[in-house]
Write a protein that holds these residues in place. Sequence first.
Motif, PDB file in Angstrom:
ATOM      1  N   UNK A  92       0.872  -0.994   0.206  1.00 45.75           N
ATOM      2  CA  UNK A  92       0.151  -0.087   0.011  1.00 45.75           C
ATOM      3  C   UNK A  92       0.945   1.157   0.042  1.00 45.75           C
ATOM      4  N   UNK A  93       0.821   1.758  -1.116  1.00 44.52           N
ATOM      5  CA  UNK A  93       1.883   3.005  -1.144  1.00 44.52           C
ATOM      6  C   UNK A  93       1.333   4.049  -2.123  1.00 44.52           C
ATOM      7  N   UNK A  94       2.039   5.076  -2.514  1.00 42.53           N
ATOM      8  CA  UNK A  94       1.661   6.043  -3.256  1.00 42.53           C
ATOM      9  C   UNK A  94       1.832   5.773  -4.456  1.00 42.53           C
ATOM     10  N   UNK A  95       0.927   6.646  -5.439  1.00 39.48           N
ATOM     11  CA  UNK A  95       1.522   6.197  -7.116  1.00 39.48           C
ATOM     12  C   UNK A  95       2.653   6.407  -7.406  1.00 39.48           C
ATOM     13  N   UNK A  96       3.377   7.819  -6.832  1.00 39.58           N
ATOM     14  CA  UNK A  96       4.487   8.081  -7.049  1.00 39.58           C
ATOM     15  C   UNK A  96       5.634   6.885  -6.866  1.00 39.58           C
ATOM     16  N   UNK A  97       5.366   6.138  -5.737  1.00 39.82           N
ATOM     17  CA  UNK A  97       6.257   5.129  -5.270  1.00 39.82           C
ATOM     18  C   UNK A  97       6.032   3.807  -6.317  1.00 39.82           C
ATOM     19  N   UNK A  98       4.679   3.746  -6.671  1.00 43.20           N
ATOM     20  CA  UNK A  98       4.679   2.513  -7.679  1.00 43.20           C
ATOM     21  C   UNK A  98       5.102   2.788  -9.097  1.00 43.20           C
ATOM     22  N   UNK A  99       5.027   4.101  -9.435  1.00 39.29           N
ATOM     23  CA  UNK A  99       5.695   4.615 -10.745  1.00 39.29           C
ATOM     24  C   UNK A  99       7.272   4.262 -10.771  1.00 39.29           C
ATOM     25  N   UNK A 100       7.865   4.839  -9.382  1.00 37.24           N
ATOM     26  CA  UNK A 100       9.199   4.459  -9.308  1.00 37.24           C
ATOM     27  C   UNK A 100       9.671   3.043  -9.137  1.00 37.24           C
ATOM     28  N   UNK A 101       8.963   2.009  -8.747  1.00 43.11           N
ATOM     29  CA  UNK A 101       9.173   0.697  -8.500  1.00 43.11           C
ATOM     30  C   UNK A 101       9.219   0.309 -10.178  1.00 43.11           C
ATOM     31  N   UNK A 102       8.017   0.668 -10.805  1.00 42.96           N
ATOM     32  CA  UNK A 102       7.912   0.025 -12.365  1.00 42.96           C
ATOM     33  C   UNK A 102       8.947   0.791 -13.327  1.00 42.96           C
ATOM     34  N   UNK A 103       9.449   1.870 -12.960  1.00 39.86           N
ATOM     35  CA  UNK A 103      10.521   2.385 -13.440  1.00 39.86           C
ATOM     36  C   UNK A 103      11.894   1.818 -13.383  1.00 39.86           C
ATOM     37  N   UNK A 104      12.256   1.469 -12.213  1.00 40.08           N
ATOM     38  CA  UNK A 104      13.354   0.789 -11.864  1.00 40.08           C
ATOM     39  C   UNK A 104      13.265  -0.697 -12.553  1.00 40.08           C
ATOM     40  N   UNK A 105      12.104  -1.019 -12.561  1.00 43.47           N
ATOM     41  CA  UNK A 105      11.895  -2.745 -12.855  1.00 43.47           C
ATOM     42  C   UNK A 105      12.254  -2.669 -14.320  1.00 43.47           C
ATOM     43  N   UNK A 106      11.679  -1.875 -15.006  1.00 42.48           N
ATOM     44  CA  UNK A 106      11.802  -1.563 -16.703  1.00 42.48           C
ATOM     45  C   UNK A 106      13.307  -1.453 -16.993  1.00 42.48           C
ATOM     46  N   UNK A 107      13.947  -0.550 -16.074  1.00 42.34           N
ATOM     47  CA  UNK A 107      15.303  -0.272 -16.310  1.00 42.34           C
ATOM     48  C   UNK A 107      16.235  -1.550 -16.351  1.00 42.34           C
ATOM     49  N   UNK A 108      15.887  -2.199 -15.139  1.00 41.66           N
ATOM     50  CA  UNK A 108      16.697  -3.478 -14.968  1.00 41.66           C
ATOM     51  C   UNK A 108      16.554  -4.490 -15.961  1.00 41.66           C
ATOM     52  N   UNK A 109      15.119  -4.616 -16.377  1.00 45.36           N
ATOM     53  CA  UNK A 109      14.837  -5.673 -17.484  1.00 45.36           C
ATOM     54  C   UNK A 109      15.396  -5.340 -18.875  1.00 45.36           C
ATOM     55  N   UNK A 110      15.409  -4.009 -19.017  1.00 45.92           N
ATOM     56  CA  UNK A 110      15.652  -3.284 -20.352  1.00 45.92           C
ATOM     57  C   UNK A 110      17.312  -3.597 -20.319  1.00 45.92           C
ATOM     58  N   UNK A 111      17.978  -3.573 -19.220  1.00 46.10           N
ATOM     59  CA  UNK A 111      19.535  -3.885 -19.427  1.00 46.10           C
ATOM     60  C   UNK A 111      19.827  -5.551 -19.477  1.00 46.10           C
ATOM     61  N   UNK A 112      18.976  -6.060 -18.952  1.00 53.57           N
ATOM     62  CA  UNK A 112      19.093  -7.756 -19.219  1.00 53.57           C
ATOM     63  C   UNK A 112      18.649  -7.996 -20.719  1.00 53.57           C
ATOM     64  N   UNK A 113      17.625  -7.396 -21.124  1.00 53.47           N
ATOM     65  CA  UNK A 113      17.328  -7.887 -22.664  1.00 53.47           C
ATOM     66  C   UNK A 113      18.260  -7.363 -23.506  1.00 53.47           C
ATOM     67  N   UNK A 114      18.825  -6.195 -23.216  1.00 54.51           N
ATOM     68  CA  UNK A 114      19.796  -5.464 -24.158  1.00 54.51           C
ATOM     69  C   UNK A 114      21.283  -6.304 -23.947  1.00 54.51           C
ATOM     70  N   UNK A 115      21.700  -6.891 -22.944  1.00 58.28           N
ATOM     71  CA  UNK A 115      22.628  -7.731 -22.913  1.00 58.28           C
ATOM     72  C   UNK A 115      22.394  -8.904 -23.630  1.00 58.28           C
ATOM     73  N   UNK A 116      21.428  -9.504 -23.569  1.00 59.38           N
ATOM     74  CA  UNK A 116      21.175 -10.883 -24.259  1.00 59.38           C
ATOM     75  C   UNK A 116      21.182 -10.523 -26.063  1.00 59.38           C
ATOM     76  N   UNK A 117      20.491  -9.618 -26.248  1.00 56.03           N
ATOM     77  CA  UNK A 117      20.716  -9.208 -27.750  1.00 56.03           C
ATOM     78  C   UNK A 117      22.052  -8.788 -28.059  1.00 56.03           C
ATOM     79  N   UNK A 118      22.958  -8.192 -27.466  1.00 51.25           N
ATOM     80  CA  UNK A 118      24.220  -7.875 -27.790  1.00 51.25           C
ATOM     81  C   UNK A 118      25.009  -8.913 -27.973  1.00 51.25           C
ATOM     82  N   UNK A 119      25.050  -9.890 -27.127  1.00 50.42           N
ATOM     83  CA  UNK A 119      25.493 -11.163 -26.928  1.00 50.42           C
ATOM     84  C   UNK A 119      25.029 -11.970 -28.089  1.00 50.42           C
TER      85      UNK A 119
END
Length: 558
Positions: A149-176
């Motif tokens: 139970x948290x603010x919308x800003x906190x949820x948006x922050x969590x999702x931004x970081x989640x997509x950032x980490x997932x983007x790094x993972x998939x970018x690494x896989x694509x590069x390799x």
Amino acid sequence: MKKFAYWMLLFLLHLPGAAVAEDLYWLEYSQSSLPNSAEQEGVREVFDWNSNLNLGLQDEVIWLRFTTSEDLSDQELYINNPLLHQVTLFQLSPETTFAAIWQPVNPVLEVSFLGEKRPAARPRFSLEADSRYLLRLETSQAVRLGIFMQTREATARDQQLFYLLQGAYFGLVLGLAIYNLLLYQRLKDPSYLWYVGFACSVALYFFFQKGLSFNFLPFLSLAANESLMFTATGLSNLLTLEFVRRFLRLDHQDPWLVPSFHWMQRVLLVLLPLAWLPWPGLMVLVYSLVSPVVILLVVVASWRAWKLRAFRPARWLLLAWSFLILGVTLFILAAQGILPHHFLTYYGFQLGAVSEILLFSLALADRIQVLQQEKEELAGDRLVLQQLSDRDSLTGLFNRRHLDSYLDKALSCLREEKLPLVVALVDLDDFKQFNDTWGHLQGDLALQHFSQLLKEKAREEVKIHRYGGEEFALVFLGLPLEATTRWIESCLHELQERPFAVTEADQVTLTATAGVAEGLETDTAANLLERADKALYQGKRDGKNTLVISQEFTQQAT
């Protein structure tokens, strides 16, 4: 950078804020329909807010009850699991007087990457202050989730970081993947294709398992997403076995393990279509049993390659699988409800997969070096064998086989580059008599004596061959006839001046006769040797220990 680190800390720990609701109550009630009186239902367990729940595999509906406080402001319910089959939030209507009426709360909508609106893949609900709620969860998979139970800003922050980490993972896989495809184009080694297939199938699994598919494919149903996730799981196991089999060259180097690999691959092929049957809970259990068997096979094969065959790149495979085993073990134990649900048990599999694909790349790079070393060693061995096949075993000089091939090349140089070519046949005089007197062992030593003299006086333009018996063939390329005859005469003279010791007390003076022929553009190897041979026997008839130049060149030139 400080802001990113702060976000990461919050993402990992989900530090709780001020209390804005009572604890979460897991009710004993497990029917699909709303309970008649949620307040009177028994409570199985009480959970804190902003925590991770792991209830294991459940085949019944889960009901959670909570009440928000009067201080609630701009808060929402955020459930961090995209694979729950049904998530419904009910709010007790404040307008009823005589009977409690639970009204469903509309989920928060989000816009997919294709621009379509749909309920958030990780369910979110807006909350009101001082209200009572019932949350219904239904899934055939493991019930493990973060509930906040948290603010919308906190949820948006969590999702931004989640997509950032997932983007790094998939970018690494694509590069390799691109890098290894380029290596395949250069080296034509199928191992690189199987590696790319393995890395991409694992990435596909996480694409569906983390709910990213709903952002790109908003029309995708949860059942189809689960089927695709299990299909990717089967493919990753299948491609892993094929990659390791080829990488470690088991068919040739360790055939004892190959039947086990083939048997396991057939099992996985059978499981692939089963992923599309409506049994997701069963598939979780099946792959929880199958994946460790695949890992065991790979570890055994890698260990045997390293320890028994000293195949250096296998060390990288063992290290890679150590990371993956740790991640998979945490993931499976959490899926079975044995370990709690937290960052490491949820992302451990993905972190292990990242480590694995990186180490696999190092293993492939090391394999290139090993194969290159093997090629160089084979090339060296072939060169040694070639040299041995072109050498006379007794004297170490070139043999008749080398003479035939070299003389053809020398004649080509004569015709194309106009280089002078001279062939000389040299024969030790009265060698049969020497053998009859002193024996064949001493005869061999005498041949070595003369061969050593020729080696000592050798120059760049001459190739010295043992032609047969006590006869030697010398091919001079790029040296005029006059200089050639001077060199041969000096060798004959030095042979005569260097007696051969047959015993400590006896020395024998050896002499030799030489026949020389200068090459013509119309010559073949056979007639050039024939002219030199005629000149040699002319020298024998003239009294031996002499040099005779073939006169046919002068006659033809005239």
